[in-house]
Scaffold this motif. Structure first.
Motif, mmCIF file in Angstrom:
data_model
loop_
_atom_site.group_PDB
_atom_site.id
_atom_site.type_symbol
_atom_site.label_atom_id
_atom_site.label_comp_id
_atom_site.label_asym_id
_atom_site.label_seq_id
_atom_site.Cartn_x
_atom_site.Cartn_y
_atom_site.Cartn_z
ATOM 1 N N LYS A 1 45.550 67.662 35.041
ATOM 2 C CA LYS A 1 45.203 68.387 36.274
ATOM 3 C C LYS A 1 45.563 67.579 37.504
ATOM 4 O O LYS A 1 46.059 68.130 38.507
ATOM 5 N N ASP A 2 45.309 66.246 37.471
ATOM 6 C CA ASP A 2 45.625 65.419 38.635
ATOM 7 C C ASP A 2 47.110 65.438 38.929
ATOM 8 O O ASP A 2 47.535 65.513 40.092
ATOM 9 N N ALA A 3 47.894 65.382 37.851
ATOM 10 C CA ALA A 3 49.343 65.391 38.067
ATOM 11 C C ALA A 3 49.769 66.700 38.716
ATOM 12 O O ALA A 3 50.548 66.720 39.678
ATOM 13 N N LYS A 4 49.209 67.830 38.207
ATOM 14 C CA LYS A 4 49.577 69.141 38.776
ATOM 15 C C LYS A 4 49.165 69.243 40.232
ATOM 16 O O LYS A 4 49.929 69.728 41.084
ATOM 17 N N LYS B 1 48.708 66.842 42.380
ATOM 18 C CA LYS B 1 49.547 65.977 43.203
ATOM 19 C C LYS B 1 50.868 66.679 43.512
ATOM 20 O O LYS B 1 51.335 66.700 44.663
ATOM 21 N N GLU B 2 51.409 67.309 42.447
ATOM 22 C CA GLU B 2 52.674 68.014 42.622
ATOM 23 C C GLU B 2 52.535 69.115 43.677
ATOM 24 O O GLU B 2 53.380 69.264 44.575
ATOM 25 N N GLU B 3 51.420 69.904 43.574
ATOM 26 C CA GLU B 3 51.243 71.023 44.514
ATOM 27 C C GLU B 3 51.045 70.522 45.932
ATOM 28 O O GLU B 3 51.530 71.123 46.900
ATOM 29 N N ARG B 4 50.317 69.385 46.057
ATOM 30 C CA ARG B 4 50.090 68.866 47.417
ATOM 31 C C ARG B 4 51.404 68.421 48.031
ATOM 32 O O ARG B 4 51.662 68.637 49.223
ATOM 33 N N GLU B 5 52.257 67.766 47.187
ATOM 34 C CA GLU B 5 53.552 67.314 47.730
ATOM 35 C C GLU B 5 54.396 68.505 48.156
ATOM 36 O O GLU B 5 55.046 68.485 49.202
ATOM 37 N N ARG B 6 54.362 69.576 47.318
ATOM 38 C CA ARG B 6 55.118 70.775 47.667
ATOM 39 C C ARG B 6 54.608 71.387 48.960
ATOM 40 O O ARG B 6 55.385 71.779 49.842
#
Lengths: 99, 70
Positions: free
Chosen positions: B56-59, B61-66
């Motif tokens: 979940k943390d990885a996902k 992080k990905e969404e925040r960067e996007r």
């Protein structure tokens, strides 16, 4: 603050000295009233349980006076409450389980 | 005996005393047993959550960067 802290051992010893005779009186009552049942009392316990079951089967419990029924209900409720007190001791938490 | 402040001690029937002590013992046993059972279940759930947390943390992080880039 230092003076108050220095008085604490004196307070504790005086509290213990006051409580000792009261504790002795409590122990005198507790030895008769709160003592666990002895092995020699087992036949009495069996007879008591048999009386309870027979009175429940024969419907004799409906012939009690309301006062007797109230007292028996209160005593029975107190005996059952000790289970929940034991459960709190076993789970080492007051309300609910601590997971 | 006559100097006790509340009078002579009441002779509680052995059935009542047996009931009280046995219910207390059963309660302690049941409390300890149930606590053990529930804490084992909770330990397993925590393990599963820790594993899912990594994903979940990885996902997130990905969404925040996007979101920050877009």
């Amino acid at each position: 603050m230092a003076a108050a802290v220095a008085k604490v051992p004196a307070l504790i010893s005086s509290a213990v000295a006051q409580a000792r005779p009261k504790f002795a009186i409590f122990m005198k009552y507790a030895k008769v009233e709160l003592a666990p049942p002895k092995l020699s009392e087992i036949p009495q316990i069996k007879a008591g349980i048999a009386k309870l079951l027979s009175s429940a089967k024969s419907g004799a419990w409906k012939q009690q006076t309301v006062k007797q029924a109230t007292l028996n209900t209160l005593v029975g409720a107190e005996v059952i409450f000790w289970f929940y007190i034991g459960e709190c001791i076993g789970k080492r938490h007051f309300v609910g389980y601590d997971v | 005996m006559s100097d006790l402040p509340y009078g002579p001690p009441v002779r509680v029937s052995p059935l009542i005393r047996f009931g009280r002590w046995s219910f207390l013992g059963l309660g302690v046993a049941y409390g300890a047993f149930h606590q053990n059972r529930l804490s084992k279940k909770e330990a397993k759930l925590r393990e599963i959550e820790a594993r899912e947390k990594v994903v979940k943390d990885a996902k997130l992080k990905e969404e925040r960067e996007r979101a920050a880039a877009g």
